[in-house]
Write a protein that holds these residues in place. Structure first.
Motif, PDB file in Angstrom:
ATOM      1  N   ALA A  97       0.740  35.258 -54.440  1.00 33.69           N
ATOM      2  CA  ALA A  97       1.004  36.579 -55.023  1.00 33.69           C
ATOM      3  C   ALA A  97      -0.144  37.538 -54.734  1.00 33.69           C
ATOM      4  CB  ALA A  97       1.224  36.446 -56.527  1.00 33.69           C
ATOM      5  N   ALA A  98      -1.400  37.070 -54.855  1.00 34.07           N
ATOM      6  CA  ALA A  98      -2.548  37.944 -54.636  1.00 34.07           C
ATOM      7  C   ALA A  98      -2.607  38.436 -53.195  1.00 34.07           C
ATOM      8  CB  ALA A  98      -3.835  37.211 -55.008  1.00 34.07           C
ATOM      9  N   ALA A  99      -2.401  37.547 -52.238  1.00 33.34           N
ATOM     10  CA  ALA A  99      -2.439  37.950 -50.831  1.00 33.34           C
ATOM     11  C   ALA A  99      -1.278  38.880 -50.499  1.00 33.34           C
ATOM     12  CB  ALA A  99      -2.392  36.705 -49.938  1.00 33.34           C
ATOM     13  N   PHE A 100      -0.131  38.643 -51.110  1.00 31.79           N
ATOM     14  CA  PHE A 100       1.037  39.499 -50.888  1.00 31.79           C
ATOM     15  C   PHE A 100       0.758  40.927 -51.360  1.00 31.79           C
ATOM     16  CE2 PHE A 100       5.412  40.829 -52.351  1.00 31.79           C
ATOM     17  CZ  PHE A 100       5.915  41.033 -51.078  1.00 31.79           C
ATOM     18  N   ILE A 101       0.004  41.063 -52.450  1.00 34.40           N
ATOM     19  CA  ILE A 101      -0.323  42.381 -52.994  1.00 34.40           C
ATOM     20  C   ILE A 101      -1.433  43.060 -52.191  1.00 34.40           C
ATOM     21  CG2 ILE A 101      -1.348  43.547 -54.993  1.00 34.40           C
ATOM     22  CD1 ILE A 101       1.628  42.834 -55.284  1.00 34.40           C
ATOM     23  N   LEU A 102      -2.417  42.276 -51.718  1.00 35.66           N
ATOM     24  CA  LEU A 102      -3.581  42.867 -51.051  1.00 35.66           C
ATOM     25  C   LEU A 102      -3.382  43.089 -49.559  1.00 35.66           C
ATOM     26  CD1 LEU A 102      -6.487  40.903 -52.785  1.00 35.66           C
ATOM     27  CD2 LEU A 102      -5.698  43.228 -53.256  1.00 35.66           C
ATOM     28  N   ASP A 103      -2.438  42.411 -48.953  1.00 39.13           N
ATOM     29  CA  ASP A 103      -2.231  42.549 -47.510  1.00 39.13           C
ATOM     30  C   ASP A 103      -1.515  43.875 -47.221  1.00 39.13           C
ATOM     31  OD1 ASP A 103      -1.705  42.309 -44.800  1.00 39.13           O
ATOM     32  OD2 ASP A 103      -1.230  40.176 -44.940  1.00 39.13           O
ATOM     33  N   PRO A 104      -2.152  44.803 -46.478  1.00 40.32           N
ATOM     34  CA  PRO A 104      -1.501  46.098 -46.178  1.00 40.32           C
ATOM     35  C   PRO A 104      -0.202  45.954 -45.387  1.00 40.32           C
ATOM     36  CG  PRO A 104      -3.860  46.176 -45.691  1.00 40.32           C
ATOM     37  CD  PRO A 104      -3.521  44.739 -45.964  1.00 40.32           C
ATOM     38  N   LEU A 105       0.024  44.793 -44.808  1.00 41.09           N
ATOM     39  CA  LEU A 105       1.242  44.583 -44.039  1.00 41.09           C
ATOM     40  C   LEU A 105       2.489  44.717 -44.906  1.00 41.09           C
ATOM     41  CD1 LEU A 105       2.405  43.718 -41.273  1.00 41.09           C
ATOM     42  CD2 LEU A 105       2.189  41.353 -42.041  1.00 41.09           C
ATOM     43  N   TYR A 106       2.362  44.438 -46.221  1.00 44.67           N
ATOM     44  CA  TYR A 106       3.519  44.427 -47.117  1.00 44.67           C
ATOM     45  C   TYR A 106       3.582  45.654 -48.025  1.00 44.67           C
ATOM     46  CZ  TYR A 106       3.340  39.660 -45.449  1.00 44.67           C
ATOM     47  OH  TYR A 106       3.295  38.547 -44.624  1.00 44.67           O
ATOM     48  N   LEU A 107       2.767  46.663 -47.776  1.00 45.27           N
ATOM     49  CA  LEU A 107       2.847  47.894 -48.552  1.00 45.27           C
ATOM     50  C   LEU A 107       4.188  48.568 -48.297  1.00 45.27           C
ATOM     51  CD1 LEU A 107      -0.717  49.407 -47.961  1.00 45.27           C
ATOM     52  CD2 LEU A 107       0.068  48.059 -49.912  1.00 45.27           C
ATOM     53  N   THR A 108       4.721  49.166 -49.345  1.00 46.69           N
ATOM     54  CA  THR A 108       6.024  49.838 -49.226  1.00 46.69           C
ATOM     55  C   THR A 108       5.865  51.324 -49.516  1.00 46.69           C
ATOM     56  OG1 THR A 108       6.523  49.300 -51.546  1.00 46.69           O
ATOM     57  CG2 THR A 108       7.318  47.774 -49.844  1.00 46.69           C
ATOM     58  N   LYS A 109       6.650  52.120 -48.849  1.00 43.33           N
ATOM     59  CA  LYS A 109       6.579  53.572 -48.984  1.00 43.33           C
ATOM     60  C   LYS A 109       7.434  54.032 -50.167  1.00 43.33           C
ATOM     61  CE  LYS A 109       7.214  57.759 -46.185  1.00 43.33           C
ATOM     62  NZ  LYS A 109       7.670  58.259 -44.856  1.00 43.33           N
ATOM     63  N   ASP A 110       6.830  54.790 -51.079  1.00 41.91           N
ATOM     64  CA  ASP A 110       7.593  55.282 -52.224  1.00 41.91           C
ATOM     65  C   ASP A 110       8.152  56.676 -51.926  1.00 41.91           C
ATOM     66  OD1 ASP A 110       5.464  56.983 -52.395  1.00 41.91           O
ATOM     67  OD2 ASP A 110       4.901  56.466 -54.446  1.00 41.91           O
ATOM     68  N   THR A 111       8.769  57.266 -52.920  1.00 40.34           N
ATOM     69  CA  THR A 111       9.441  58.567 -52.711  1.00 40.34           C
ATOM     70  C   THR A 111       8.455  59.685 -52.412  1.00 40.34           C
ATOM     71  OG1 THR A 111       9.408  58.893 -55.117  1.00 40.34           O
ATOM     72  CG2 THR A 111      11.408  57.953 -54.149  1.00 40.34           C
ATOM     73  N   SER A 112       7.205  59.536 -52.853  1.00 39.26           N
ATOM     74  CA  SER A 112       6.211  60.582 -52.610  1.00 39.26           C
ATOM     75  C   SER A 112       5.502  60.418 -51.274  1.00 39.26           C
ATOM     76  CB  SER A 112       5.172  60.585 -53.741  1.00 39.26           C
ATOM     77  OG  SER A 112       4.463  59.344 -53.749  1.00 39.26           O
ATOM     78  N   GLY A 113       5.831  59.363 -50.550  1.00 40.57           N
ATOM     79  CA  GLY A 113       5.213  59.143 -49.244  1.00 40.57           C
ATOM     80  C   GLY A 113       4.001  58.249 -49.270  1.00 40.57           C
ATOM     81  N   ARG A 114       3.611  57.768 -50.450  1.00 40.36           N
ATOM     82  CA  ARG A 114       2.465  56.866 -50.536  1.00 40.36           C
ATOM     83  C   ARG A 114       2.880  55.445 -50.196  1.00 40.36           C
ATOM     84  NH1 ARG A 114       0.464  57.862 -56.548  1.00 40.36           N
ATOM     85  NH2 ARG A 114       2.701  57.446 -56.795  1.00 40.36           N
ATOM     86  N   TYR A 115       1.938  54.675 -49.670  1.00 40.66           N
ATOM     87  CA  TYR A 115       2.174  53.258 -49.363  1.00 40.66           C
ATOM     88  C   TYR A 115       1.494  52.424 -50.448  1.00 40.66           C
ATOM     89  CZ  TYR A 115       4.309  54.064 -44.823  1.00 40.66           C
ATOM     90  OH  TYR A 115       5.175  54.418 -43.816  1.00 40.66           O
ATOM     91  N   LEU A 116       2.319  51.778 -51.283  1.00 38.92           N
ATOM     92  CA  LEU A 116       1.834  51.066 -52.459  1.00 38.92           C
ATOM     93  C   LEU A 116       2.114  49.564 -52.340  1.00 38.92           C
ATOM     94  CD1 LEU A 116       3.114  53.528 -55.218  1.00 38.92           C
ATOM     95  CD2 LEU A 116       0.850  53.466 -54.135  1.00 38.92           C
ATOM     96  N   PRO A 117       1.291  48.748 -53.023  1.00 39.24           N
ATOM     97  CA  PRO A 117       1.549  47.301 -53.007  1.00 39.24           C
ATOM     98  C   PRO A 117       2.859  46.966 -53.711  1.00 39.24           C
ATOM     99  CG  PRO A 117      -0.242  47.848 -54.513  1.00 39.24           C
ATOM    100  CD  PRO A 117       0.064  49.093 -53.753  1.00 39.24           C
ATOM    101  N   PRO A 118       3.573  45.911 -53.261  1.00 40.29           N
ATOM    102  CA  PRO A 118       4.935  45.621 -53.760  1.00 40.29           C
ATOM    103  C   PRO A 118       4.934  44.843 -55.074  1.00 40.29           C
ATOM    104  CG  PRO A 118       4.372  44.084 -52.024  1.00 40.29           C
ATOM    105  CD  PRO A 118       3.191  45.006 -52.149  1.00 40.29           C
ATOM    106  N   TYR A 119       4.396  45.444 -56.135  1.00 36.33           N
ATOM    107  CA  TYR A 119       4.373  44.766 -57.433  1.00 36.33           C
ATOM    108  C   TYR A 119       5.777  44.523 -57.972  1.00 36.33           C
ATOM    109  CZ  TYR A 119      -0.617  44.615 -58.530  1.00 36.33           C
ATOM    110  OH  TYR A 119      -1.952  44.304 -58.560  1.00 36.33           O
ATOM    111  N   LYS A 120       6.751  45.340 -57.570  1.00 33.75           N
ATOM    112  CA  LYS A 120       8.104  45.188 -58.106  1.00 33.75           C
ATOM    113  C   LYS A 120       8.739  43.861 -57.713  1.00 33.75           C
ATOM    114  CE  LYS A 120       9.083  50.176 -58.184  1.00 33.75           C
ATOM    115  NZ  LYS A 120       9.950  51.269 -57.668  1.00 33.75           N
ATOM    116  N   ARG A 121       8.241  43.234 -56.677  1.00 35.71           N
ATOM    117  CA  ARG A 121       8.813  41.965 -56.222  1.00 35.71           C
ATOM    118  C   ARG A 121       8.168  40.766 -56.896  1.00 35.71           C
ATOM    119  NH1 ARG A 121       9.161  42.440 -49.723  1.00 35.71           N
ATOM    120  NH2 ARG A 121       9.945  40.298 -50.005  1.00 35.71           N
TER     121      ARG A 121
END
Length: 756
Positions: free
Chosen positions: A566-590
């Motif tokens: 879980a920690a690597a999934f959150i910290l790895d920029p490869l898995y950042l997701t784009k939100d409605t404002s255009g920011r790339y955020l870690p995928p905590y929702k998953r």
């Protein structure tokens, strides 16, 4: 995510060149076999050639060149080319003795004339596919035309008084020994030539640098092929003759296993140590504890050092006799870490990945050293998942029981076996027994699914067999036969069998992909989610109770899960997701709520005591602000992989590098945790020993001197292959090659050529 569009044309060109080369190699393979007598006659006169592109120099097409008249043709249909060019008289040299002899005869065939009728007989003799009656005739070792006459115009022997034994006007005598005399006749001619010209023409002259380089490459090949190719092969007469032909001096097996091995080992060891010293931290991978041989048999455990830049470095191999206890494994792993650190702080070791001892040795070492992340190998986890489904899922248990009964019945009851073989021969063109593992089905369950494959392949013959009158008569004497006939004629059984086969295929494909890509720890959660989604689809397709499958899956997931996933999934920029404002955020929702807590706890443990609270504050900022969109998109750029045709991350190291550069100032404490975490591998497999090499190493371990040599050979071979990123297994490659058969390989070559 964006795709690097500029690299697509180049990748397409690479794919086209690869297809052309593959077709060329396939045609060369077919021609080589044909010249040895295992293919069509026309390959003696048609030669594949590569046509380069005038722009790039890369091969753009494959052509066939007629060796008789030097004409060139399309390689799309060699058989039609032969018919139109050779048989119909288009080639001016095909029918003449001199032209045909130039293509088909050997350079040393001075004793043997060429006769077109005899040549046609030779073609018929060599082509086993067209003349089965002659297929058993022994093959002559000398490359000469199979004629039974002597050519007096090209060879004469004078007696003591100067009389000519064979004159140009005399009738050529038949060879009394028949075809067997042809080899001796060629040897006689060679002897005469040597007497006429005592000085043997020298081979190609090579410089000392070229000779040393060639022998070094040849030695490396021997080391990498150890167990498959014996060191004694260097003293084989044919191999020595080959060295002489190419201008290389002979060398002995003692040199290969002595001074040359020592020198090569020191060179490889120095290079490996330098790479490890340059890295700030590393991960140790241990593969081989999970012994697939009998419990009391020897197993070979290989230890590899994974560096942050993705480079694996082989360290050593360990032979264990029997099933190793947990405490022993813990001591060996710690000794390996201390040895790699070389007296420096053991905190350089960021963690361990191993195919066994997750809940014992790995957990103990992690508890004793707070900076370590010790993971279980996910290749072994998914192999265990298959085993758990076979053991706990009702559908697979029923299929296994019924399949075992069917296979055992048709294998052991002679009349039933004969009936099945009759229909196998008619439907499949071959006969075979059905693989049937003996119960209890524990440990490796691959034999179970091999049995399922056999039953599916013989489904039609089995159904025809139980309708046979002889089978109905058999059922009067063997009551079990009637019950089995009802199972075989039941469509539900075949549907369940197909479902079991499909489930195994789903998970086996994931394992194969992991062996090729070697996923990192951040990919574990998405990988398990993907497999769970596929299993849900499988349940819907085959009408399997989803709750039963979920129970087996969830138990396996819980057993293998580590908070680092879980920690690597959150910290790895490869898995950042784009939100409605255009920011790339870690995928905590998953993540689940418990997994979110695991992220906080793990980062607190990995950070130093003084910086733990700072790291958590930076984690909150990372969660709310994420990363600059430009850098996030750069990390996630994908490009076409020419080897697989799939889209891959263009620069896998960018996830770690972005933390060490542009994020290091903004997230100082969190960055130190992230770079040590996200590079960790989730699989222990690096250097894959083939079975022959494992057997060879096992034979050496009782002698200290022999084991020292074996360790050096394995070190050189492993690091050579890891350096060129070769994680394959030669025996599996050979099995894949021969599984298709010669005709399939030829068809594949022609099919690939149609697109060129």
């Amino acid at each position: 995510m964006e795709t690097n569009s500029a690299s697509v044309p180049a990748a397409a060109e690479d794919l086209k060149a690869k297809a052309v080369n593959k077709r060329y190699e396939g045609l060369v393979m077919v021609r080589t076999k044909a010249i040895k007598g295992k293919g069509a006659w026309y390959w003696a006169h048609l030669e594949p050639i590569l046509v380069p592109s005038s722009d790039s120099g890369e091969p753009k097409a494959v052509k066939l060149r007629c060796s008789l008249c030097d004409a060139r043709f399309s390689a799309s249909n060699p058989s039609r080319t032969a018919s139109e060019h050779l048989k119909r008289g288009t080639c001016p040299n095909f029918a003449s003795p001199s032209g045909a002899g130039a293509a088909g005869g050997s350079g040393g065939g001075g004793l043997l004339p060429h006769n077109h009728n005899q040549h046609s007989k030779a073609i018929s003799f060599n082509n086993r596919k067209r003349s089965s009656s002659l297929a058993a005739t022994p093959v002559i070792s000398y490359q000469i035309a199979p004629l039974a006459i002597v050519d007096p115009s090209r060879f004469s022997l004078a007696g003591a008084g100067g009389d000519v034994i064979y004159s140009s006007s005399s009738t050529p005598p038949l060879l009394s020994g028949g075809r067997e005399d042809l080899g001796a006749l060629a040897m006689l001619e060679d002897s005469v030539k040597k007497l006429k010209s005592p000085k043997v023409s020298p081979g190609p002259a090579l410089s000392k640098t070229q000779i040393d380089s060639a022998l070094s490459l040849l030695s490396d090949w021997f080391y990498e092929s150890s167990g498959t190719v014996s060191f004694s092969s260097v003293e084989h007469p044919k191999f020595r003759a080959f060295l002489q032909k190419v201008g290389l001096p002979p060398f002995s097996r003692r040199e290969l296993a002595g001074a040359r091995l020592d020198s090569r080992y020191e060179e490889a060891r120095s290079d490996a140590d330098a790479r490890i010293r340059d890295a700030l931290f590393f991960q140790v991978a241990a593969d081989g504890w999970k012994n697939r041989s009998p419990p009391d048999g020897e197993s070979v455990v290989s230890f590899t050092v994974n560096l942050p830049n993705g480079t694996p470095v082989f360290r050593r191999a360990l032979v264990t006799n029997g099933r190793a206890p947990s405490k022993y494994a813990e001591e060996v792993l710690w000794d390996t870490i201390s040895d790699v650190c070389g007296g420096a702080a053991t905190s350089r070791c960021a963690g361990i990945v191993s195919d066994r001892f997750k809940s014992s040795a790995l957990r103990n070492l992690e508890n004793q050293n707070h900076w370590m992340i010790n993971l279980s190998c996910q290749l072994q986890a998914f192999r265990s998942l298959i085993k758990n489904f076979a053991r706990d899922l009702l559908l697979l248990r029923n299929v296994t029981a019924n399949s075992s009964r069917i296979a055992a019945f048709f294998n052991n009851i002679s009349p039933a076996r004969s009936i099945l073989h009759k229909y196998q021969a008619h439907e499949l063109g071959r006969t075979c027994l059905l693989r049937c593992p003996a119960p209890p089905f524990v440990g490796d369950v691959s034999p179970l699914f091999a049995m399922f494959d056999d039953l599916l392949a013989s489904a039609r013959p089995l159904q025809l067999a139980v309708h046979d009158e002889a089978y109905n008569l058999l059922c009067h004497d063997v009551p079990d036969g009637r019950d089995l006939s009802q199972i075989i004629l039941n469509n539900g059984f075949w549907s369940d069998l197909e479902a079991a086969h499909s489930l195994h295929k789903i998970i086996a494909a994931v394992i194969q992909e992991m062996e090729a890509t070697r996923p990192l720890v951040g990919q574990c959660l998405p990988l398990w989610e993907e497999v769970k989604s596929k299993i849900k689809q499988w349940c819907v397709k085959y009408r399997v109770d989803e709750s039963d499958a979920d129970k087996v899956f969830d138990e396996s997931f819980k057993k293998n899960y580590h908070p680092a996933w879980a920690a690597a999934f959150i910290l790895d920029p490869l898995y950042l997701t784009k939100d409605t404002s255009g920011r790339y955020l870690p995928p905590y929702k998953r993540l689940t709520p418990e997994q979110e807590k695991d992220v906080d706890r793990l980062i607190t443990r990995l950070a130093s005591r003084d910086e733990a609270h700072i790291a958590l504050n930076e984690l909150m900022k990372w969660r709310s602000e994420g990363m600059d969109p430009l850098y996030a998109q750069a990390v996630q750029v994908r490009q076409l992989d020419p080897a697989t045709g799939k889209m891959r991350i263009a620069n896998p190291q960018s996830s770690r590098l972005v933390w060490e550069t542009c994020l290091s100032e903004e997230y100082r404490s969190l960055a130190r945790v992230a770079v040590r975490l996200i590079f960790l591998h989730a699989t222990a497999g690096g250097f894959r020993c083939n079975f022959s090499l494992l057997q060879w190493v096992r034979r050496q371990w009782r002698s200290p001197a022999a084991m020292d040599r074996a360790q050096k050979v394995m070190f050189v071979a492993a690091n050579s292959r890891l350096e060129r990123r070769d994680f394959s297994n030669e025996e599996e490659k050979d099995a894949e090659l021969f599984a298709n058969g010669e005709d399939d390989a030829i068809n594949e070559t022609f099919m690939d050529g149609s697109s060129v």
